[in-house]
Design a protein around this motif. Structure first.
Motif, short mmCIF file in Angstrom:
data_model
loop_
_atom_site.label_atom_id
_atom_site.label_comp_id
_atom_site.label_asym_id
_atom_site.label_seq_id
_atom_site.Cartn_x
_atom_site.Cartn_y
_atom_site.Cartn_z
N PRO A 196 0.81 -1.22 0.00
CA PRO A 196 0.00 0.00 0.00
C PRO A 196 0.85 1.28 0.00
N ALA A 197 2.16 1.16 -0.16
CA ALA A 197 3.04 2.31 0.01
C ALA A 197 2.74 3.45 -0.96
N LEU A 220 -0.51 5.35 -0.17
CA LEU A 220 -0.34 6.05 1.10
C LEU A 220 0.54 7.28 0.91
N TYR A 221 1.59 7.11 0.12
CA TYR A 221 2.50 8.23 -0.14
C TYR A 221 1.74 9.36 -0.85
N LEU A 265 2.07 6.53 10.22
CA LEU A 265 0.73 6.18 9.72
C LEU A 265 0.57 4.73 9.24
N PRO A 266 1.45 4.21 8.37
CA PRO A 266 1.16 2.87 7.84
C PRO A 266 1.21 1.79 8.90
N PHE A 323 0.17 2.16 12.22
CA PHE A 323 -0.75 2.31 13.35
C PHE A 323 -1.56 1.04 13.57
N LEU A 324 -1.95 0.43 12.47
CA LEU A 324 -2.70 -0.82 12.60
C LEU A 324 -1.73 -1.98 12.50
#
Lengths: 308, 400, 284
Positions: free
Chosen positions: C131-132, C135-136, C153-154, C156-157
């Motif tokens: 997902p980078a 997200l970026y 952010l990436p 946190f979960l």
């Protein structure tokens, strides 16, 4: 859902179920933050990424258009992409057998000790926890063509010195050495867990049956019993090795002459240096496909391990 | 401090299995009611429904006449002792016992770890709680253990802590789910006595679940025997033993198990067992079951109303008592158990009467008759024609 | 008094054991040699680094000169502080979100539970590189690139935390939860005051796993961070080795020593948690 909620104004007891109930809505409250993050930072980005792999979008561009499978087609004909895929496979093929076998041998030997197990476990595990980037610079120095101690050693025993990071045919093996160094201890711990799960009675039974040579014992009892663990370690290591990026980014940057281009590094360059989002997304889709395939195999192995 | 509990038509299904099929029973204030039955009969489920821990699919629970179905467990004013004791593993014994009071009497801020100590205006409540914990701990004799963790306690000590935690908030009703079954045999006997005493001292209503008939018989005011999701009989321990409403009750209560023999009633209602006529009479006709408790059987000396042929298989000495395992070689090929005293056995052996075939005898008044479905049949013996059985009154308490 | 060799025998050192120790010591030497070389070079003058002969110890003692040089050339303490901020921020959010979700999956029945768990299992396989890109872009569009938030952010979960804690919570006895409900605790209170404390070994192991992973991560910081003052240790190390330091191996090794030290020290103090935490992915 909203209908159900509105039909039960606060303070009235629900009709359908009798008896006090631990409000099931609390479960949703508990799960909501994670669900938001899961969708926002994982699922949605993946969908967007897959969608973008069908566009010609470049970061900063004002508009873009859908190009169908063009990105995949150009990947198919792209030398760099294939080279990176082959280099990654080469790296996996070097790292996996070496780190698995070393991990197994170390685990079995340490497990056979009467004293000092702890010391060895710490020593072998230390590389796993160390900051790989920092240690990679140390390795670069160790393997340095002129001043590295490894070359000192080679010349001392009469071999020619080697320029590990300057020679296209040596750069992947050099990176693989670092990879093996950082993974062997991890595999050792996994094997140790597998070893402690082997019932002691099996060894006693084999002793009664007349197997008292430790090497014979290893091949008749230990190795077969470690079968599922070994499969699992092999796949876990493959996934880790497949994701090689750090050492390439710091030490070689794909060089010399693209001899150490690996999939994630090429992906990084396309996406974040050249900003060709569409093409980079297509590479990511390929990467995701391979990772999911390996994970599927891993899940199957795990399943077998449970039933073992 | 004490309350009636009314359980009416409780139903519970887990998927397709009906765990409880409409169970009803009324528990009087201050009563010690034991729910006894084999494992899987639904007794623990019923207890959890009373506590509000699992919702029922039908029926109503009332405490002191007021339905509590809509109330959360904490609002029902009941406390529970679990088979596993369910102590909070990371809290000391003192904290374990204080928890029900703290939750009720301290503000939620004051219950925060660390910072909660600085909450204002809680000092009086804290002192009260400490005092209550001390008193309860003294009652179950665990003052010396207050600072330990549950993991450092023996099974019996954990049991006492669980009791103390249940007692400390002085609930109207105590629910106990097999509280003694994890203890070793000696301690179990001891705790039986203590629980009975505790019940008398507190005067609270106890609903006690067990699969152990001895616990049921020794401690209860009344016993409710459950099987397959239904209550088969509710009666005092004496009554349920001497007057079982159903052959399943007769088999479950009493150790060694009751001897059940096939009998046959002729059109006049005269019953014969294994081909020999007996003095038993009934109003039914055809196949039936005759139940004879091991202790009412004797080696016949000519005075018995019922006689059965037998051959000694095995002698099992229990100390004061002896069990004789006897085989009937007639058409029935039935094994029977007799309970005699050691002295009687000695006399029998001296007289040599056990060495060959002999006859077993019993008084007809002591026999229990069951029809083909296992329901109790009234017996008629001589003058005491239809003895008023509590059979029907027992059934009345059972909801359908 | 004692027979010859009895000392070794008492130590459990039969010839076979001695042979194994010899072999393992050789392996341990090879494994630890990079660490030794790193520290050694950090204390050597640069002319020794470039000498063609091999020495086990520094020939001239330069004290902490190399460290001083390293500190002068790059904000090493800043890098480490960044690492600490990022790791603790990530860990805090991970625990606060994953624990309730795992508890819901383990102990409640609700619609969509199986779907949620299936998604967790799927996400477990997906590395951050996937997902980078989106997200970026998302961070770029919102102008939040190059910040602590973007670094965290990436992560946190942690679906791994959800998976792990779900396993742990499932084995927590229902009776104790029932007892707590009867005692009057609310569901939140039961989770955080009764269930979580008993899961503390798993939480500690996960914390170690998470800290190790994010202290050492290079990929994501490399993408989102452009200002050196936000760099976590690996990125800082990369800046350091990039700048013109070819001649100063001593300072480079001093920096490497410093940036590796926190985790190594943590590891030596909490080996059990460490081995458990880092290998949990494997033994689940």
């Amino acid at each position: 859902m909203t209908m159900v909620l509105s039909s039960h104004p606060i303070g009235r007891t629900p009709r359908r179920r009798l008896g006090a109930e631990i409000a099931p809505s609390i479960a949703y409250w508990f799960a909501t933050p994670s669900i938001i993050l899961l969708v926002g930072t994982m699922l949605l980005p993946i969908v967007v990424m897959i969608a973008m792999s069908f566009t010609d979008y470049e970061l900063g561009a004002l508009d873009f258009s859908f190009v169908g499978f063009d990105n995949y087609v150009s990947l198919w004909g792209d030398k760099t992409f294939w080279r990176s895929l082959l280099n990654t496979a080469y790296y996996v093929a070097l790292v996996v057998p070496a780190s698995v076998i070393i991990g197994l041998v170390l685990a079995v030997m340490v497990n056979g000790l009467k004293r000092g197990r702890r010391f060895y476990q710490i020593a072998f595990f230390l590389p796993v926890t160390s900051t790989l980037i920092a240690m990679a610079t140390v390795w670069k120095y160790l393997l340095h063509g002129k001043i590295g101690p490894v070359n000192h050693l080679l010349t001392a025993i009469g071999l020619p010195g080697m320029e590990f990071f300057g020679d296209p045919s040596l750069v992947m093996p050099a990176l693989a050495i670092i990879g093996v160094w950082s993974l062997a201890g991890f595999n050792m711990v996994l094997f140790t867990a597998g070893l402690t799960a082997i019932p002691q009675e099996l060894y006693e039974a084999s002793a009664v049956d007349g197997i008292d040579n430790p090497i014979e014992r290893f091949f008749t009892v230990t190795l077969p019993m470690l079968g599922p663990t070994t499969m699992f370690v092999i796949i876990t290591t493959s996934i880790t090795a497949f994701k090689v990026f750090d050492t390439v980014a710091v030490l070689t940057r794909g060089g010399p002459q693209g001899a150490s281009d690996v999939l994630l590094y090429v992906n990084y360059l396309e996406g974040f240096q050249y900003m060709r989002i569409g093409l980079a997304s297509a590479i990511t889709v390929v990467f995701l496909g391979i990772i999911l395939l390996l994970s599927l195999v891993q899940a199957k192995v795990l399943e077998r391990k449970v039933h073992y | 401090m004490t309350a009636t509990v009314s359980i009416s038509s409780i139903e519970k299904n887990f998927g397709a299995t009906k765990t409880l099929k409409g169970v009803s029973v009324d528990v009087a204030a201050g009563e010690f009611l034991t729910l006894v039955g084999p494992s899987g009969c639904g007794k623990s489920t019923l207890l959890r429904i009373i506590a509000g821990l699992i919702p029922q699919d039908g029926g109503t629970i009332s405490i002191d006449g007021a339905p509590v179905d809509h109330l959360l467990p904490k609002a029902r004013d009941v406390s529970m002792v679990f088979q596993s004791y369910a102590l909070y593993p990371h809290m000391s014994v003192r904290e374990n016992i204080a928890t029900p009071l703290k939750v009720r009497r301290l503000s939620s801020f004051a219950r925060w770890p660390l910072v909660g100590k600085f909450a204002p205006g809680q000092a009086a409540a804290r002192a009260e709680i400490a005092e209550a914990v001390k008193q309860v701990a003294a009652q179950v004799e665990i003052e010396a253990l207050l600072d330990r963790r549950p993991a450092q306690l023996s099974g019996g000590q954990r049991q006492r802590v669980a009791l103390a935690r249940a007692m400390v908030r002085q609930p109207r009703v105590f629910l106990m789910d097999e509280p003694l079954s994890n203890l070793d045999a000696r301690l179990r006997v001891h705790m039986r006595g203590e629980l009975s005493e505790l019940h008398q001292r507190l005067g609270a209503t106890f609903i006690y679940v067990t699969h152990d008939q001895v616990e049921a018989m020794t401690m209860s005011t009344r016993v409710a025997l459950m099987m397959d999701g239904e209550i088969v009989q509710v009666a005092t321990p004496d009554e349920i033993y001497t007057n079982p409403a159903d052959v399943r009750v007769a088999r479950f209560i009493g150790s060694p198990e009751i001897n059940l023999l096939q009998g046959r009633a002729d059109p006049q209602g005269r019953i014969s067992i294994a081909g020999r006529a007996t003095a038993l009479r009934t109003e039914a006709v055809g196949q039936l079951t005759v139940g004879l408790r091991p202790e009412i059987l004797t080696i016949d000396d000519g005075s018995s109303d019922i006689v059965i042929d037998g051959r000694l298989q095995r002698v099992e000495r229990l100390g004061h008592d002896v069990l004789l395992h006897v085989r009937n070689d007639g058409s029935d090929r039935k094994n029977m158990t007799l309970r005699v005293s050691a002295a009687e056995l000695e006399a029998l052996q001296m007289s040599g009467r056990l060495e060959e075939n002999f006859t077993i005898g019993a008084r007809a008044t002591a026999a229990l008759l069951f029809d083909a479905d296992g329901k109790r049949l009234p017996a008629i013996h001589g003058a005491t024609a239809s003895e008023p059985l509590t059979y029907s009154s027992g059934r009345k308490l059972v909801g359908v | 008094m004692s027979r010859p060799g009895s000392f070794f025998m008492r130590m459990g050192l039969t010839p076979g054991q001695i042979a194994m120790h010899a072999f393992l010591l050789a392996c341990a030497f090879a494994m630890l040699f990079p660490f030794y070389w790193m520290v050694l070079t950090a204390f050597r003058p640069s002319q020794e680094v470039f000498s063609a002969t091999f020495h086990w110890l520094p020939q001239t003692f330069v004290g902490f000169d190399n460290f001083r040089e390293a500190f002068a050339k790059a904000p090493l303490l800043r890098f480490m502080a960044n690492g600490a901020i990022i790791c603790s921020g990530i860990l805090a959010v991970q625990l606060l979100t994953a624990i309730p979700c795992a508890y819901a999956l383990a102990k409640y029945e609700f619609r969509g539970r199986n779907l949620l768990f299936a998604l967790v299992l799927f996400a477990l396989c997906v590395p951050v590189q996937v997902p980078a890109l989106p997200l970026y872009m998302g961070l770029a569009f919102t102008g939040t690139l190059d910040s602590y938030f973007s670094l965290m952010l990436p992560f946190f979960l942690s679906v791994f935390a959800i998976f792990l804690f779900r396993q742990v919570f499932r084995s927590f006895p229902d009776d104790i939860i029932h007892a707590a409900r009867l005692d009057g605790m609310g569901e939140m209170e039961i989770l955080w005051r009764v269930v979580v404390p008993s899961a503390s070994p798993a939480i500690a192991a996960f914390a170690v796993f998470s800290i190790t992973a994010h202290w050492n991560d290079l990929y994501w910081p490399l993408i989102v961070v452009t200002s050196p003052e936000l760099a976590p240790p690996p990125l800082g190390m990369m800046y350091f080795s990039d700048t013109d330091l070819g001649s100063s191996f001593g300072a480079l090794m001093a920096a490497a020593t410093l940036l590796t030290a926190p985790l190594t020290i943590l590891f030596l103090f909490a080996q059990r948690h460490f081995v458990q935490g880092v290998t949990m992915t494997g033994v689940k």
